[in-house]
Write a protein that holds these residues in place. Structure first.
Motif, mmCIF file in Angstrom:
data_model
loop_
_atom_site.group_PDB
_atom_site.id
_atom_site.type_symbol
_atom_site.label_atom_id
_atom_site.label_comp_id
_atom_site.label_asym_id
_atom_site.label_seq_id
_atom_site.Cartn_x
_atom_site.Cartn_y
_atom_site.Cartn_z
ATOM 1 N N MET A 10 0.856 -1.195 0.000
ATOM 2 C CA MET A 10 0.000 0.000 0.000
ATOM 3 C C MET A 10 0.892 1.245 0.000
ATOM 4 O O MET A 10 2.068 1.170 0.316
ATOM 5 N N ASP A 11 0.348 2.382 -0.389
ATOM 6 C CA ASP A 11 1.123 3.616 -0.449
ATOM 7 C C ASP A 11 1.046 4.417 0.839
ATOM 8 O O ASP A 11 1.846 5.311 1.070
ATOM 9 N N LYS A 20 4.416 8.089 6.228
ATOM 10 C CA LYS A 20 5.767 8.124 6.802
ATOM 11 C C LYS A 20 6.524 6.824 6.581
ATOM 12 O O LYS A 20 7.746 6.797 6.598
ATOM 13 N N GLY A 21 5.788 5.737 6.420
ATOM 14 C CA GLY A 21 6.470 4.460 6.209
ATOM 15 C C GLY A 21 6.100 3.430 7.246
ATOM 16 O O GLY A 21 5.227 3.663 8.092
ATOM 17 N N TYR A 22 6.797 2.322 7.181
ATOM 18 C CA TYR A 22 6.498 1.224 8.099
ATOM 19 C C TYR A 22 7.781 0.681 8.704
ATOM 20 O O TYR A 22 8.882 1.011 8.262
ATOM 21 N N TYR A 23 7.639 -0.125 9.725
ATOM 22 C CA TYR A 23 8.818 -0.740 10.349
ATOM 23 C C TYR A 23 8.497 -2.171 10.716
ATOM 24 O O TYR A 23 7.331 -2.563 10.810
ATOM 25 N N THR A 56 14.460 -10.578 10.200
ATOM 26 C CA THR A 56 13.434 -9.562 9.996
ATOM 27 C C THR A 56 12.122 -9.982 10.633
ATOM 28 O O THR A 56 11.744 -11.154 10.562
ATOM 29 N N GLY A 57 11.457 -9.039 11.269
ATOM 30 C CA GLY A 57 10.171 -9.326 11.875
ATOM 31 C C GLY A 57 9.141 -9.741 10.848
ATOM 32 O O GLY A 57 9.230 -9.381 9.685
ATOM 33 N N LYS A 58 8.168 -10.501 11.288
ATOM 34 C CA LYS A 58 7.179 -11.039 10.357
ATOM 35 C C LYS A 58 6.070 -10.057 10.032
ATOM 36 O O LYS A 58 5.375 -10.211 9.037
ATOM 37 N N VAL A 59 5.911 -9.065 10.866
ATOM 38 C CA VAL A 59 4.784 -8.151 10.698
ATOM 39 C C VAL A 59 5.291 -6.722 10.508
ATOM 40 O O VAL A 59 6.216 -6.285 11.191
ATOM 41 N N ALA A 60 4.692 -6.004 9.575
ATOM 42 C CA ALA A 60 5.024 -4.598 9.346
ATOM 43 C C ALA A 60 4.007 -3.715 10.067
ATOM 44 O O ALA A 60 2.805 -3.981 10.015
ATOM 45 N N TYR A 61 4.499 -2.662 10.740
ATOM 46 C CA TYR A 61 3.650 -1.743 11.494
ATOM 47 C C TYR A 61 3.813 -0.331 10.950
ATOM 48 O O TYR A 61 4.878 0.042 10.443
ATOM 49 N N CYS A 62 2.779 0.465 11.110
ATOM 50 C CA CYS A 62 2.810 1.865 10.704
ATOM 51 C C CYS A 62 3.705 2.669 11.640
ATOM 52 O O CYS A 62 3.642 2.505 12.859
ATOM 53 N N LYS A 63 4.552 3.559 11.076
ATOM 54 C CA LYS A 63 5.444 4.366 11.898
ATOM 55 C C LYS A 63 4.690 5.418 12.690
ATOM 56 O O LYS A 63 5.188 5.930 13.689
ATOM 57 N N LEU A 69 0.114 -3.454 9.640
ATOM 58 C CA LEU A 69 -0.238 -3.140 8.257
ATOM 59 C C LEU A 69 -0.328 -4.386 7.376
ATOM 60 O O LEU A 69 -1.296 -4.588 6.664
ATOM 61 N N PHE A 70 0.708 -5.213 7.420
ATOM 62 C CA PHE A 70 0.700 -6.412 6.587
ATOM 63 C C PHE A 70 1.755 -7.391 7.077
ATOM 64 O O PHE A 70 2.629 -7.028 7.868
#
Ligand SMILES: [Zn+2]
Length: 78
Positions: A10-11, A20-23, A56-63, A69-70
């Motif tokens: 997603m954008d 801002k991105g994800y982490y 690397t972590g399995k889950v991406a979170y919103c900054k 997020l995914f």
């Protein structure tokens, strides 16, 4: 450690709209060498991360809002 570019599916954040991105919560373990000069300035530390095991972590979170997020597996395509 290789820095790979991973494009998110997603954008912007689907929860708060932030761009801002994800982490990921990465897991790093190991011992490394931190070089210093005698005058206190930092020396060359190009290999600082090379001896560390990096997962690397399995889950991406919103900054911005820290919501999930995914799953990274979706992006890796594995
Ligand atoms: Zn968000």
């Amino acid at each position: 450690m290789s820095k790979t570019e991973i494009k998110a599916p997603m954008d912007s954040c689907t929860h708060c709209g932030s761009e801002k991105g994800y982490y990921t919560n990465d897991y790093v373990v190991g011992r490394t060498r931190h070089n210093h000069h005698f005058d206190g300035t930092e020396a060359e530390n190009g290999e600082y991360y090379e001896h560390l095991k990096h997962k690397t972590g399995k889950v991406a979170y919103c900054k911005s809002c820290n919501k999930k997020l995914f799953n990274m597996e979706e992006v890796y395509g594995s």
